[in-house]
Design an enzyme around this catalytic site. Structure first.
Site, short mmCIF file in Angstrom:
data_model
loop_
_atom_site.label_atom_id
_atom_site.label_comp_id
_atom_site.label_asym_id
_atom_site.label_seq_id
_atom_site.Cartn_x
_atom_site.Cartn_y
_atom_site.Cartn_z
N HIS A 82 0.84 -1.19 0.00
CA HIS A 82 0.00 0.00 0.00
C HIS A 82 0.88 1.24 0.00
CE1 HIS A 82 -3.42 2.58 0.81
NE2 HIS A 82 -2.63 3.23 1.65
N ASP A 161 -15.32 2.66 7.63
CA ASP A 161 -14.34 3.61 7.07
C ASP A 161 -14.96 4.44 5.95
OD1 ASP A 161 -11.59 4.70 6.75
OD2 ASP A 161 -11.88 3.87 4.75
N ARG A 168 -14.65 12.75 7.54
CA ARG A 168 -13.35 13.39 7.83
C ARG A 168 -12.97 14.36 6.73
NH1 ARG A 168 -9.59 8.68 8.08
NH2 ARG A 168 -7.99 10.25 8.27
N SER A 183 -7.72 3.80 9.37
CA SER A 183 -8.48 3.77 8.13
C SER A 183 -7.77 2.88 7.09
CB SER A 183 -8.63 5.21 7.61
OG SER A 183 -8.94 5.24 6.26
N LYS A 187 -8.70 -1.53 6.15
CA LYS A 187 -8.99 -1.99 4.78
C LYS A 187 -7.99 -3.06 4.34
CE LYS A 187 -9.26 2.34 3.58
NZ LYS A 187 -9.40 3.68 3.11
N1 URA Z 1 -6.12 6.96 2.84
C1 URA Z 1 -7.03 6.25 3.53
O1 URA Z 1 -7.46 5.19 3.09
N2 URA Z 1 -7.43 6.72 4.71
C2 URA Z 1 -6.98 7.87 5.25
O2 URA Z 1 -7.37 8.25 6.32
C3 URA Z 1 -6.03 8.60 4.50
C4 URA Z 1 -5.62 8.11 3.29
#
Ligand code: URA
Length: 447
Positions: A82, A161, A168, A183, A187
């Site tokens: 990621h 999320d 957010r 967050s 995932k």
């Molecule tokens: N990417 C995400 O998936 N979540 C965040 O909070 C910031 C960047």
């Protein structure tokens, strides 16, 4: 317990228990706690922070707000990567076929571009027919068949999320390390992986502009991954100039194909892109138990380009996800933008800096990205860089070429790009591309 009591507790800087966080998060997902109370809670977290245990608990609660994919039917150690997002960052597109070609399955759930950084899904969807919204059954079938799959987040995965991130975004509570880490990691933990490599970008074109904040984010995410029993390592990499030579969806696919074929990526403007790619692939191959060290993994990664297996794997992935492989094999057949314009230097010297944030923002005006989530992307649009940091230039040399269907944007975009290049009289100091390596044992300076 009432929402107000809990918000007040966080506002005063207290640590919330697992029970309190569970009650609040599940109430929010179920709709019994409204957006305005979640907004106040997020702002309290933003100012008071969260302890390590709270961050881990929040990640776990978010993770279990939806389904957690089980890929145990697919043999091997499944490893994902990621990136926190950069300009011209097409590493996922190159690395997924490399790592899969070397025998490590790569299940990847990626995002769309929003703001100045591009998204893997938009890049893939510029390949005619390529489908990134697969059902879970298809996701499992593709990884089992070809060893890699790249899809977008679905409603079944981490719904908490989806709701919290949207909130957010509009309440100025994105830039909070425990909230970002929970967050992203919720995932990643839902994908069915066994191990994870993180690329935390730092610098002007990155989400975290200072090295210290990038390191804090990397360490937090490594602790979370390790806490979930998934081996997790992170690299902090420089985003003070775009990676490679292209910004824009199809343009980045073209660079990907050329790097996978080995036509580009050594001693040219794509060299930095391939350096990051091989390091991250090397780490994935080590975590996937195909190599003992990252260096050994990097050698396998390079060999997969030389022997053509990585490029063939890209064709296989494309075919399995409905994409037209002939578009990759005949790059010149793709439609062209109506307008192109060269950005030229005025004075001679050396390229000292390229403001990647400004390039990312300008590429949006050309049609390559979104200002709002509902905006439609032009896959052809973008910027091709002819010069990168350290290159010498004569007056009148081409720095970059703009491609767009929006004629009115060309002039202002040319001015922005010219100003984003800083030309200086002496060669700039070389700076490392990969700054640090973070694992559960601590932080190391990279080579
Ligand atoms: N990417 C995400 O998936 N979540 C965040 O909070 C910031 C960047």
């Amino acid at each position: 317990m009432t929402p107000v009591e809990l918000i007040k507790k966080k506002r005063e800087g207290a640590t919330l228990s697992e029970g309190e966080l569970r009650w609040f998060i599940t109430g929010y997902v179920a709709g019994t706690i409204p957006d305005y109370q979640m907004s106040a809670f997020l702002m309290a977290c933003f100012f008071k922070g969260m302890s390590e245990v709270e961050t881990l608990t929040l990640t776990n609660l978010m993770l279990h707000s939806g389904i957690v994919i089980d890929l145990s039917e697919t043999p091997g150690t499944k490893v994902d990567k990621h990136s926190t997002g950069g300009v011209g960052d097409k590493v996922s597109l190159i690395l997924a076929p490399i790592v899969a070609a070397c025998g490590v399955p790569v299940p990847m759930i990626s995002g769309r571009g929003l703001g100045h950084t591009g998204g893997t899904l938009d890049k893939l969807e510029s390949i005619p027919g390529f489908r990134t919204s697969l059902s879970l059954a298809e996701y499992k079938a593709v990884i089992r068949k070809v060893g890699a799959v790249l899809i977008g987040q679905t409603y079944e995965i981490v719904p908490a999320d989806k709701k919290m991130y949207a909130l957010r975004d509009v309440t100025a509570t994105v830039e909070c390390i425990p909230l970002i880490a929970s967050s992203i990691m919720s995932k990643k933990m839902a994908e069915g992986i066994d191990a994870l490599v993180l690329d935390v970008k730092t610098g002007r074109g990155a989400f975290m502009q200072s090295y210290e904040r990038s390191l804090e984010l990397a360490e937090t995410m490594v602790r979370i991954g390790t806490g979930f029993g998934k081996e997790t390592v992170a690299f902090i990499t420089d985003m003070n100039q775009p990676l490679g030579t292209t910004i824009g969806n199809w343009l980045e696919v073209v660079e990907t194909v050329e790097c996978l074929k080995g036509i580009r990526g050594i001693g040219d403007g794509s060299g930095d892109l391939m350096e990051v790619t091989h390091v991250l692939s090397g780490a994935m191959l080590m975590l996937g138990k195909k190599a003992k060290t990252i260096a050994e993994g990097m050698a396998l990664s390079r060999a997969s380009i030389q022997d053509g297996t990585a490029y063939n794997k890209m064709l296989e992935i494309t075919e399995a996800q409905g994409g037209d492989t002939s578009a990759l094999e005949n790059l010149e057949r793709y439609p062209l933008s109506k307008y192109t314009m060269e950005v030229k230097t005025i004075e001679p010297g050396f390229v000292g800096e390229i403001d990647s944030l400004e390039l990312g923002l300008t590429s949006i005006t050309l049609g390559a990205g979104r200002e709002r989530i509902e905006d439609i992307i032009d896959p052809k649009a973008g910027i091709v860089l002819s010069k990168k940091v350290g290159d010498s230039v004569e007056g009148g040399d081409t720095l970059a070429v703009l491609q767009t269907d929006r004629e009115a944007i060309l002039e202002p975009a040319r001015e922005r790009i010219r100003n984003a290049y800083r030309i200086q009289s002496s060669p700039p100091r070389t700076r490392p591309l990969i700054l640090s390596y973070v694992e559960k044992g601590g932080v190391k300076t990279w080579m």
